[in-house]
Design a protein around this motif. Structure first.
Motif, PDB file in Angstrom:
ATOM      1  N   LEU A  57       0.743  -1.266   0.119  1.00  0.00           N
ATOM      2  CA  LEU A  57       0.103   0.048   0.013  1.00  0.00           C
ATOM      3  C   LEU A  57       0.812   1.237  -0.038  1.00  0.00           C
ATOM      4  O   LEU A  57       0.500   2.376  -0.404  1.00  0.00           O
ATOM      5  N   GLY A  58       1.953   1.294   0.637  1.00  0.00           N
ATOM      6  CA  GLY A  58       2.907   2.164   0.681  1.00  0.00           C
ATOM      7  C   GLY A  58       3.135   2.626  -0.770  1.00  0.00           C
ATOM      8  O   GLY A  58       3.507   3.794  -0.908  1.00  0.00           O
ATOM      9  N   GLY A  59       3.629   1.506  -1.509  1.00  0.00           N
ATOM     10  CA  GLY A  59       4.123   1.824  -2.769  1.00  0.00           C
ATOM     11  C   GLY A  59       2.988   2.467  -3.636  1.00  0.00           C
ATOM     12  O   GLY A  59       3.244   3.139  -4.577  1.00  0.00           O
ATOM     13  N   VAL A  60       1.706   1.889  -3.534  1.00  0.00           N
ATOM     14  CA  VAL A  60       0.562   2.506  -4.405  1.00  0.00           C
ATOM     15  C   VAL A  60       0.438   4.051  -3.812  1.00  0.00           C
ATOM     16  O   VAL A  60       0.265   4.728  -4.735  1.00  0.00           O
ATOM     17  N   VAL A  61       0.431   4.216  -2.637  1.00  0.00           N
ATOM     18  CA  VAL A  61       0.406   5.741  -2.332  1.00  0.00           C
ATOM     19  C   VAL A  61       1.335   6.515  -2.756  1.00  0.00           C
ATOM     20  O   VAL A  61       1.060   7.574  -3.258  1.00  0.00           O
ATOM     21  N   MET A  62       2.777   6.118  -2.496  1.00  0.00           N
ATOM     22  CA  MET A  62       3.745   6.963  -3.100  1.00  0.00           C
ATOM     23  C   MET A  62       3.639   7.189  -4.617  1.00  0.00           C
ATOM     24  O   MET A  62       3.736   8.425  -5.064  1.00  0.00           O
ATOM     25  N   PHE A  63       3.177   6.319  -5.308  1.00  0.00           N
ATOM     26  CA  PHE A  63       3.432   6.448  -6.816  1.00  0.00           C
ATOM     27  C   PHE A  63       1.987   7.422  -7.252  1.00  0.00           C
ATOM     28  O   PHE A  63       1.947   8.133  -8.091  1.00  0.00           O
ATOM     29  N   GLY A  64       0.900   6.990  -6.570  1.00  0.00           N
ATOM     30  CA  GLY A  64      -0.088   7.696  -6.672  1.00  0.00           C
ATOM     31  C   GLY A  64      -0.253   9.127  -6.444  1.00  0.00           C
ATOM     32  O   GLY A  64      -0.522  10.093  -7.316  1.00  0.00           O
ATOM     33  N   ALA A  65       0.379   9.435  -5.230  1.00  0.00           N
ATOM     34  CA  ALA A  65       0.588  10.728  -4.956  1.00  0.00           C
ATOM     35  C   ALA A  65       1.475  11.549  -5.742  1.00  0.00           C
ATOM     36  O   ALA A  65       1.338  12.764  -5.959  1.00  0.00           O
ATOM     37  N   TRP A  66       2.468  10.932  -6.122  1.00  0.00           N
ATOM     38  CA  TRP A  66       3.316  11.615  -7.233  1.00  0.00           C
ATOM     39  C   TRP A  66       2.736  11.982  -8.418  1.00  0.00           C
ATOM     40  O   TRP A  66       2.861  12.908  -8.738  1.00  0.00           O
ATOM     41  N   LEU A  67       1.807  10.857  -8.884  1.00  0.00           N
ATOM     42  CA  LEU A  67       1.232  11.075 -10.109  1.00  0.00           C
ATOM     43  C   LEU A  67       0.120  12.374  -9.974  1.00  0.00           C
ATOM     44  O   LEU A  67      -0.039  13.037 -10.812  1.00  0.00           O
ATOM     45  N   LEU A  68      -0.572  12.265  -8.863  1.00  0.00           N
ATOM     46  CA  LEU A  68      -1.837  13.192  -8.689  1.00  0.00           C
ATOM     47  C   LEU A  68      -1.461  14.661  -8.396  1.00  0.00           C
ATOM     48  O   LEU A  68      -1.964  15.771  -8.580  1.00  0.00           O
ATOM     49  N   VAL A  69       0.036  14.999  -7.539  1.00  0.00           N
ATOM     50  CA  VAL A  69       0.333  16.116  -7.040  1.00  0.00           C
ATOM     51  C   VAL A  69       1.466  16.749  -7.461  1.00  0.00           C
ATOM     52  O   VAL A  69       2.011  17.802  -7.649  1.00  0.00           O
ATOM     53  N   LEU A  70       2.661  15.729  -7.477  1.00  0.00           N
ATOM     54  CA  LEU A  70       4.039  16.013  -7.391  1.00  0.00           C
ATOM     55  C   LEU A  70       4.754  15.997  -8.911  1.00  0.00           C
ATOM     56  O   LEU A  70       5.699  16.661  -9.239  1.00  0.00           O
TER      57      LEU A  70
END
Length: 194
Positions: free
Chosen positions: A167-180
């Motif tokens: 889940l940490g990997g999913v959140v990391m990649f998703g947050a990067w795509l959505l915001v960063l």
């Protein structure tokens, strides 16, 4: 003219939309599976769930999310070709996790490839922009994700399942795509100026 000005709006939205689609499919599969446990299961257990709809939702969500997000590479390319290639390879590995569910020979290598490639992509972008708050936030996401795996490997965990570090990997990649990620960051800046 900035790099984002030469990329179509559809390409700039493809990554965030793909991330939302994939994350939603994963979350829905966890909620619909009567046997899934965040502390005792791996996310990939959903791909071989006894309930056919849960398996289809998880595996199909990974494949469809990768297809949806693919055009985002066109939005990343003006910023960094290496970043765009890392992103495409991450998506390919993610799709292959859905194509080769748990229990098949390629599953573990493609799952490991996804987490390694996604982490490398976020780290590369963070390092490239390390003097900015956004770059440092990307690096922090990657470090927290890696720390989750290190803690899990050291036995500091609530159970034997892989779902939480995954889940940490999913959140990391998703947050990067959505915001960063650079195209997303530019989109948010434009929105805030209106």
């Amino acid at each position: 003219m900035t790099a984002g000005d030469i990329t179509s709006p559809a390409a700039r939205l493809a990554g965030p939309v793909g991330a939302i689609f994939t994350s939603s499919a994963i979350l829905a599969a966890t909620l619909l599976s009567p046997t899934f446990s965040w502390t005792e299961s791996a996310l990939s257990n959903l791909g071989v769930a006894a309930e056919p709809f849960v398996a289809l939702l998880f595996n199909g969500g990974l494949v469809a999310g990768a297809v949806i997000g693919l055009a985002y590479a066109l939005a990343l390319r003006p910023y960094s070709r290496t970043l765009a290639v890392g992103y495409v390879l991450s998506l390919l590995a993610m799709a292959l996790v859905g194509v080769f569910p748990a229990g098949t020979d390629p599953h573990i290598p493609v799952a490991m490839a996804f987490f390694l490639l996604a982490t490398a992509t976020v780290t590369l972008d963070g390092w490239r922009r390390r003097t900015s708050t956004t770059g440092r936030a990307g690096l922090a996401l990657a470090v927290v994700h890696l720390a989750g795996w290190i803690l899990w490997s050291a036995g500091i965990r609530p159970g034997s399942g892989l779902a939480l570090p995954e889940l940490g990997g999913v959140v990391m990649f998703g947050a990067w795509l959505l915001v960063l990620a650079p195209p997303s960051r530019q989109w948010w800046r434009r929105r805030s100026r209106r």
